[in-house]
Design a protein around this motif. Structure first.
Motif, PDB file in Angstrom:
ATOM      1  N   MET A   1       0.848  -1.169   0.000  1.00 25.11           N
ATOM      2  CA  MET A   1       0.000   0.000   0.000  1.00 25.11           C
ATOM      3  C   MET A   1       0.892   1.229   0.000  1.00 25.11           C
ATOM      4  SD  MET A   1      -2.680   1.030   2.981  1.00 25.11           S
ATOM      5  CE  MET A   1      -3.717   2.429   2.848  1.00 25.11           C
ATOM      6  N   SER A   2       0.478   2.241  -0.705  1.00 26.99           N
ATOM      7  CA  SER A   2       1.168   3.519  -0.694  1.00 26.99           C
ATOM      8  C   SER A   2       0.322   4.496   0.126  1.00 26.99           C
ATOM      9  CB  SER A   2       1.343   4.024  -2.124  1.00 26.99           C
ATOM     10  OG  SER A   2       2.020   5.254  -2.125  1.00 26.99           O
ATOM     11  N   LEU A   3       0.955   5.174   1.058  1.00 27.91           N
ATOM     12  CA  LEU A   3       0.250   6.094   1.950  1.00 27.91           C
ATOM     13  C   LEU A   3       0.995   7.422   1.973  1.00 27.91           C
ATOM     14  CD1 LEU A   3      -1.896   6.623   4.184  1.00 27.91           C
ATOM     15  CD2 LEU A   3      -0.231   5.718   5.816  1.00 27.91           C
ATOM     16  N   ALA A   4       0.317   8.501   1.626  1.00 24.74           N
ATOM     17  CA  ALA A   4       0.925   9.833   1.618  1.00 24.74           C
ATOM     18  C   ALA A   4       0.405  10.645   2.800  1.00 24.74           C
ATOM     19  CB  ALA A   4       0.614  10.547   0.307  1.00 24.74           C
ATOM     20  N   THR A   5       1.335  11.288   3.521  1.00 28.29           N
ATOM     21  CA  THR A   5       0.996  12.100   4.689  1.00 28.29           C
ATOM     22  C   THR A   5       1.808  13.392   4.672  1.00 28.29           C
ATOM     23  OG1 THR A   5       2.695  11.043   6.050  1.00 28.29           O
ATOM     24  CG2 THR A   5       0.501  10.051   6.083  1.00 28.29           C
ATOM     25  N   LEU A   6       1.472  14.290   5.570  1.00 30.26           N
ATOM     26  CA  LEU A   6       2.192  15.566   5.643  1.00 30.26           C
ATOM     27  C   LEU A   6       3.564  15.432   6.294  1.00 30.26           C
ATOM     28  CD1 LEU A   6      -0.754  17.917   6.641  1.00 30.26           C
ATOM     29  CD2 LEU A   6       0.344  17.701   4.407  1.00 30.26           C
ATOM     30  N   TRP A   7       3.808  14.343   7.019  1.00 27.84           N
ATOM     31  CA  TRP A   7       5.091  14.118   7.677  1.00 27.84           C
ATOM     32  C   TRP A   7       5.356  12.615   7.727  1.00 27.84           C
ATOM     33  CZ3 TRP A   7       0.761  16.082  10.074  1.00 27.84           C
ATOM     34  CH2 TRP A   7       0.113  15.217  10.928  1.00 27.84           C
ATOM     35  N   ALA A   8       6.601  12.248   8.001  1.00 26.78           N
ATOM     36  CA  ALA A   8       6.973  10.828   8.083  1.00 26.78           C
ATOM     37  C   ALA A   8       6.324  10.206   9.319  1.00 26.78           C
ATOM     38  CB  ALA A   8       8.484  10.673   8.142  1.00 26.78           C
ATOM     39  N   LEU A   9       5.705   9.053   9.129  1.00 29.11           N
ATOM     40  CA  LEU A   9       5.051   8.344  10.225  1.00 29.11           C
ATOM     41  C   LEU A   9       5.994   7.411  10.967  1.00 29.11           C
ATOM     42  CD1 LEU A   9       1.693   7.445   8.446  1.00 29.11           C
ATOM     43  CD2 LEU A   9       2.163   9.363   9.993  1.00 29.11           C
ATOM     44  N   GLY A  10       7.169   7.201  10.419  1.00 29.61           N
ATOM     45  CA  GLY A  10       8.154   6.317  11.025  1.00 29.61           C
ATOM     46  C   GLY A  10       9.282   6.086  10.056  1.00 29.61           C
ATOM     47  N   SER A  11      10.109   5.120  10.399  1.00 33.65           N
ATOM     48  CA  SER A  11      11.259   4.761   9.571  1.00 33.65           C
ATOM     49  C   SER A  11      11.057   3.377   8.979  1.00 33.65           C
ATOM     50  CB  SER A  11      12.531   4.763  10.427  1.00 33.65           C
ATOM     51  OG  SER A  11      12.737   6.025  10.997  1.00 33.65           O
ATOM     52  N   VAL A  36       4.149  -2.974   7.952  1.00 31.93           N
ATOM     53  CA  VAL A  36       5.562  -2.620   8.115  1.00 31.93           C
ATOM     54  C   VAL A  36       5.898  -1.552   7.078  1.00 31.93           C
ATOM     55  CG1 VAL A  36       7.937  -3.484   8.000  1.00 31.93           C
ATOM     56  CG2 VAL A  36       6.111  -4.955   8.887  1.00 31.93           C
ATOM     57  N   ILE A  37       6.589  -0.511   7.497  1.00 26.04           N
ATOM     58  CA  ILE A  37       7.043   0.511   6.557  1.00 26.04           C
ATOM     59  C   ILE A  37       8.220  -0.067   5.778  1.00 26.04           C
ATOM     60  CG2 ILE A  37       8.039   2.809   6.277  1.00 26.04           C
ATOM     61  CD1 ILE A  37       6.658   3.613   8.894  1.00 26.04           C
ATOM     62  N   ARG A  38       8.081  -0.175   4.459  1.00 25.48           N
ATOM     63  CA  ARG A  38       9.135  -0.722   3.594  1.00 25.48           C
ATOM     64  C   ARG A  38       9.968   0.374   2.933  1.00 25.48           C
ATOM     65  NH1 ARG A  38      10.285  -5.136   5.814  1.00 25.48           N
ATOM     66  NH2 ARG A  38       8.666  -6.709   5.768  1.00 25.48           N
ATOM     67  N   ASN A  39       9.395   1.565   2.740  1.00 22.24           N
ATOM     68  CA  ASN A  39      10.175   2.695   2.235  1.00 22.24           C
ATOM     69  C   ASN A  39       9.478   3.996   2.599  1.00 22.24           C
ATOM     70  OD1 ASN A  39       8.479   3.645  -0.053  1.00 22.24           O
ATOM     71  ND2 ASN A  39       8.923   1.615  -0.871  1.00 22.24           N
ATOM     72  N   VAL A  40      10.278   5.054   2.654  1.00 23.31           N
ATOM     73  CA  VAL A  40       9.774   6.398   2.966  1.00 23.31           C
ATOM     74  C   VAL A  40      10.412   7.352   1.973  1.00 23.31           C
ATOM     75  CG1 VAL A  40       9.642   8.227   4.695  1.00 23.31           C
ATOM     76  CG2 VAL A  40       9.577   5.831   5.429  1.00 23.31           C
ATOM     77  N   GLN A  41       9.585   8.099   1.251  1.00 22.88           N
ATOM     78  CA  GLN A  41      10.063   9.095   0.288  1.00 22.88           C
ATOM     79  C   GLN A  41       9.556  10.458   0.726  1.00 22.88           C
ATOM     80  OE1 GLN A  41      12.082   8.274  -2.344  1.00 22.88           O
ATOM     81  NE2 GLN A  41      12.060   6.223  -1.487  1.00 22.88           N
ATOM     82  N   LYS A  42      10.452  11.266   1.280  1.00 22.21           N
ATOM     83  CA  LYS A  42      10.060  12.598   1.736  1.00 22.21           C
ATOM     84  C   LYS A  42      10.053  13.561   0.559  1.00 22.21           C
ATOM     85  CE  LYS A  42      11.779  11.916   6.385  1.00 22.21           C
ATOM     86  NZ  LYS A  42      12.669  12.358   7.438  1.00 22.21           N
ATOM     87  N   GLY A  43       9.068  14.458   0.563  1.00 18.96           N
ATOM     88  CA  GLY A  43       8.995  15.483  -0.466  1.00 18.96           C
ATOM     89  C   GLY A  43      10.190  16.416  -0.365  1.00 18.96           C
ATOM     90  N   THR A  44      10.532  17.059  -1.477  1.00 15.98           N
ATOM     91  CA  THR A  44      11.714  17.915  -1.508  1.00 15.98           C
ATOM     92  C   THR A  44      11.416  19.363  -1.147  1.00 15.98           C
ATOM     93  OG1 THR A  44      11.402  18.237  -3.879  1.00 15.98           O
ATOM     94  CG2 THR A  44      12.905  16.483  -3.195  1.00 15.98           C
ATOM     95  N   ALA A  45      10.196  19.804  -1.348  1.00 16.24           N
ATOM     96  CA  ALA A  45       9.835  21.193  -1.053  1.00 16.24           C
ATOM     97  C   ALA A  45       8.937  21.252   0.186  1.00 16.24           C
ATOM     98  CB  ALA A  45       9.116  21.815  -2.248  1.00 16.24           C
ATOM     99  N   SER A  46       8.932  22.392   0.817  1.00 15.50           N
ATOM    100  CA  SER A  46       8.068  22.606   1.973  1.00 15.50           C
ATOM    101  C   SER A  46       6.612  22.374   1.564  1.00 15.50           C
ATOM    102  CB  SER A  46       8.244  24.030   2.484  1.00 15.50           C
ATOM    103  OG  SER A  46       7.370  24.267   3.545  1.00 15.50           O
ATOM    104  N   ASP A  48       5.372  19.500   0.657  1.00 15.94           N
ATOM    105  CA  ASP A  48       5.239  18.261  -0.121  1.00 15.94           C
ATOM    106  C   ASP A  48       4.861  17.107   0.801  1.00 15.94           C
ATOM    107  OD1 ASP A  48       5.941  19.518  -2.445  1.00 15.94           O
ATOM    108  OD2 ASP A  48       7.935  18.608  -2.601  1.00 15.94           O
ATOM    109  N   LEU A  49       4.153  16.147   0.253  1.00 17.69           N
ATOM    110  CA  LEU A  49       3.770  14.973   1.017  1.00 17.69           C
ATOM    111  C   LEU A  49       4.931  13.994   1.151  1.00 17.69           C
ATOM    112  CD1 LEU A  49       0.234  14.293  -0.487  1.00 17.69           C
ATOM    113  CD2 LEU A  49       0.784  15.399   1.684  1.00 17.69           C
ATOM    114  N   THR A  50       4.889  13.214   2.212  1.00 17.53           N
ATOM    115  CA  THR A  50       5.818  12.105   2.409  1.00 17.53           C
ATOM    116  C   THR A  50       5.067  10.825   2.061  1.00 17.53           C
ATOM    117  OG1 THR A  50       7.024  13.253   4.149  1.00 17.53           O
ATOM    118  CG2 THR A  50       7.213  10.857   4.108  1.00 17.53           C
ATOM    119  N   THR A  51       5.644  10.017   1.180  1.00 14.51           N
ATOM    120  CA  THR A  51       4.999   8.787   0.735  1.00 14.51           C
ATOM    121  C   THR A  51       5.655   7.587   1.421  1.00 14.51           C
ATOM    122  OG1 THR A  51       4.545   9.804  -1.393  1.00 14.51           O
ATOM    123  CG2 THR A  51       4.355   7.410  -1.278  1.00 14.51           C
ATOM    124  N   HIS A  52       4.819   6.715   1.960  1.00 15.75           N
ATOM    125  CA  HIS A  52       5.260   5.510   2.652  1.00 15.75           C
ATOM    126  C   HIS A  52       4.827   4.289   1.854  1.00 15.75           C
ATOM    127  CE1 HIS A  52       4.486   8.681   5.588  1.00 15.75           C
ATOM    128  NE2 HIS A  52       5.408   8.133   6.357  1.00 15.75           N
TER     129      HIS A  52
END
Length: 86
Positions: A1-11, A36-46, A48-52
């Motif tokens: 599952m891909s989940l996008a949030t405003l901040w990282a939910l974990g590592s 289980v979080i398998r990857n975290v992609q943080k947005g590059t600009a202020s 931006d969403l973080t995708t898990h």
């Protein structure tokens, strides 16, 4: 599952409790499980969403079938919205 949030939910490797509703024309199911979080992609600009990328720990057979039905329904919808273009 891909989940996008405003901040990282974990590592990577952390576990989350997730709950969501699958709803389509023939399906209405609430799913609650851990993932289980398998990857975290943080947005590059202020702002931006973080995708898990999440992997579910366990889904019972009814939940697995509901997930498959939901995905197939979305594929059918995409084909209809694109007017069958390939």
């Amino acid at each position: 599952m891909s989940l996008a949030t405003l901040w990282a939910l974990g590592s990577v490797g952390d576990r989350l409790r997730v709950a969501y509703r699958l709803l389509s024309k023939d399906l209405d199911m609430q799913i609650e499980t851990t993932a289980v979080i398998r990857n975290v992609q943080k947005g590059t600009a202020s702002g931006d969403l973080t995708t898990h990328g999440l992997e579910f720990d366990q889904l019972d057979p009814a939940q697995q079938m509901a997930m498959k039905a939901f995905v197939f329904d979305r594929q059918d919808d995409a084909l209809e919205w694109s007017h069958g273009a390939r």
